[in-house]
Design a protein around this motif. Structure first.
Motif, mmCIF file in Angstrom:
data_model
loop_
_atom_site.group_PDB
_atom_site.id
_atom_site.type_symbol
_atom_site.label_atom_id
_atom_site.label_comp_id
_atom_site.label_asym_id
_atom_site.label_seq_id
_atom_site.Cartn_x
_atom_site.Cartn_y
_atom_site.Cartn_z
ATOM 1 N N SER A 6 25.199 37.083 29.685
ATOM 2 C CA SER A 6 26.175 36.990 28.596
ATOM 3 C C SER A 6 26.947 38.295 28.486
ATOM 4 O O SER A 6 26.485 39.350 28.879
ATOM 5 N N PHE A 7 28.139 38.192 27.949
ATOM 6 C CA PHE A 7 29.027 39.340 27.818
ATOM 7 C C PHE A 7 29.741 39.198 26.486
ATOM 8 O O PHE A 7 30.169 38.103 26.132
ATOM 9 N N HIS A 8 29.873 40.272 25.743
ATOM 10 C CA HIS A 8 30.430 40.197 24.396
ATOM 11 C C HIS A 8 31.920 40.527 24.389
ATOM 12 O O HIS A 8 32.344 41.537 24.924
ATOM 13 N N PHE A 9 32.690 39.632 23.793
ATOM 14 C CA PHE A 9 34.107 39.872 23.524
ATOM 15 C C PHE A 9 34.231 40.355 22.093
ATOM 16 O O PHE A 9 33.821 39.657 21.169
ATOM 17 N N ASP A 10 34.797 41.519 21.897
ATOM 18 C CA ASP A 10 34.980 42.022 20.534
ATOM 19 C C ASP A 10 35.734 41.005 19.698
ATOM 20 O O ASP A 10 36.795 40.537 20.077
ATOM 21 N N ALA B 230 30.182 35.183 25.600
ATOM 22 C CA ALA B 230 30.433 34.177 26.632
ATOM 23 C C ALA B 230 29.702 34.630 27.887
ATOM 24 O O ALA B 230 29.161 35.729 27.930
ATOM 25 N N THR B 231 29.683 33.792 28.903
ATOM 26 C CA THR B 231 29.123 34.272 30.161
ATOM 27 C C THR B 231 30.041 35.366 30.692
ATOM 28 O O THR B 231 31.246 35.395 30.383
ATOM 29 N N ALA B 232 29.489 36.239 31.469
ATOM 30 C CA ALA B 232 30.302 37.313 32.046
ATOM 31 C C ALA B 232 31.410 36.736 32.916
ATOM 32 O O ALA B 232 32.512 37.270 32.958
ATOM 33 N N ALA B 233 31.133 35.627 33.600
ATOM 34 C CA ALA B 233 32.162 35.013 34.444
ATOM 35 C C ALA B 233 33.326 34.517 33.598
ATOM 36 O O ALA B 233 34.495 34.729 33.943
ATOM 37 N N ASP B 234 33.037 33.855 32.469
ATOM 38 C CA ASP B 234 34.107 33.395 31.588
ATOM 39 C C ASP B 234 34.882 34.572 31.014
ATOM 40 O O ASP B 234 36.110 34.538 30.910
ATOM 41 N N PHE C 92 37.235 37.279 40.948
ATOM 42 C CA PHE C 92 38.227 36.522 40.185
ATOM 43 C C PHE C 92 39.641 37.075 40.243
ATOM 44 O O PHE C 92 40.592 36.324 40.066
ATOM 45 N N CYS C 93 39.790 38.355 40.414
ATOM 46 C CA CYS C 93 41.151 38.919 40.451
ATOM 47 C C CYS C 93 41.181 40.175 41.320
ATOM 48 O O CYS C 93 41.350 41.276 40.816
ATOM 49 N N PRO C 94 41.019 39.997 42.634
ATOM 50 C CA PRO C 94 41.030 41.164 43.518
ATOM 51 C C PRO C 94 42.324 41.966 43.436
ATOM 52 O O PRO C 94 42.337 43.147 43.782
ATOM 53 N N ASN C 95 43.387 41.345 42.946
ATOM 54 C CA ASN C 95 44.647 42.069 42.777
ATOM 55 C C ASN C 95 44.528 43.164 41.714
ATOM 56 O O ASN C 95 45.376 44.051 41.644
ATOM 57 N N CYS C 96 43.480 43.137 40.903
ATOM 58 C CA CYS C 96 43.259 44.164 39.882
ATOM 59 C C CYS C 96 42.324 45.267 40.371
ATOM 60 O O CYS C 96 41.915 46.128 39.595
ATOM 61 N N ALA C 97 41.978 45.267 41.651
ATOM 62 C CA ALA C 97 41.050 46.261 42.199
ATOM 63 C C ALA C 97 41.562 47.691 42.000
ATOM 64 O O ALA C 97 40.779 48.601 41.719
ATOM 65 N N LYS C 98 42.865 47.892 42.115
ATOM 66 C CA LYS C 98 43.424 49.238 41.927
ATOM 67 C C LYS C 98 43.256 49.697 40.480
ATOM 68 O O LYS C 98 43.011 50.869 40.223
ATOM 69 N N ILE C 99 43.400 48.773 39.551
ATOM 70 C CA ILE C 99 43.211 49.108 38.132
ATOM 71 C C ILE C 99 41.765 49.528 37.894
ATOM 72 O O ILE C 99 41.500 50.536 37.244
ATOM 73 N N LEU C 100 40.817 48.770 38.439
ATOM 74 C CA LEU C 100 39.403 49.104 38.289
ATOM 75 C C LEU C 100 39.100 50.459 38.919
ATOM 76 O O LEU C 100 38.451 51.305 38.305
ATOM 77 N N LYS C 101 39.588 50.678 40.140
ATOM 78 C CA LYS C 101 39.328 51.951 40.814
ATOM 79 C C LYS C 101 39.875 53.118 40.007
ATOM 80 O O LYS C 101 39.201 54.127 39.819
ATOM 81 N N SER C 102 41.073 52.976 39.513
ATOM 82 C CA SER C 102 41.690 54.022 38.698
ATOM 83 C C SER C 102 40.884 54.271 37.427
ATOM 84 O O SER C 102 40.669 55.415 37.023
ATOM 85 N N ALA C 103 40.398 53.192 36.800
ATOM 86 C CA ALA C 103 39.611 53.320 35.568
ATOM 87 C C ALA C 103 38.288 54.020 35.836
ATOM 88 O O ALA C 103 37.882 54.911 35.079
ATOM 89 N N VAL C 104 37.618 53.647 36.909
ATOM 90 C CA VAL C 104 36.319 54.241 37.243
ATOM 91 C C VAL C 104 36.481 55.712 37.616
ATOM 92 O O VAL C 104 35.691 56.562 37.210
#
Length: 83
Positions: A6-10, A15-19, A63-75
């Motif tokens: 499970s994953f919490h949406f503020d 919801a499930t983490a996948a959702d 689910f959205c490999p096109n966002c990989a750059k956003i994740l890398k930048s955030a990390v």
């Protein structure tokens, strides 16, 4: 697998983490969220949650490999900081 947990949406419950990831993929396509750049928002609001980084690493690749750059930048912390 982390995406089955499970994953919490503020303000919206759990919801499930996948959702949750499917929703985040849509959000990450936006230029700004809550007055922050997408990677800044991700780094300061979501990656700090328990298992947040693990959920996003697994979820974005599925689910959205096109966002990989956003994740890398955030990390890495190499994102524009809007104030």
């Amino acid at each position: 697998m982390v995406l089955g947990t499970s994953f919490h949406f503020d303000g919206q419950g759990t919801a499930t983490a996948a959702d949750a990831m499917k929703r985040y993929c849509g959000l990450l396509g936006e230029q700004e969220m809550e007055g922050k750049s997408s990677p800044q928002w991700l780094a300061t609001k979501e990656l700090v949650k328990d298992d947040g980084e693990m959920v996003f690493e697994e979820g974005i690749s599925r689910f959205c490999p096109n966002c990989a750059k956003i994740l890398k930048s955030a990390v890495e912390g190499t994102y524009p900081r809007l104030i």
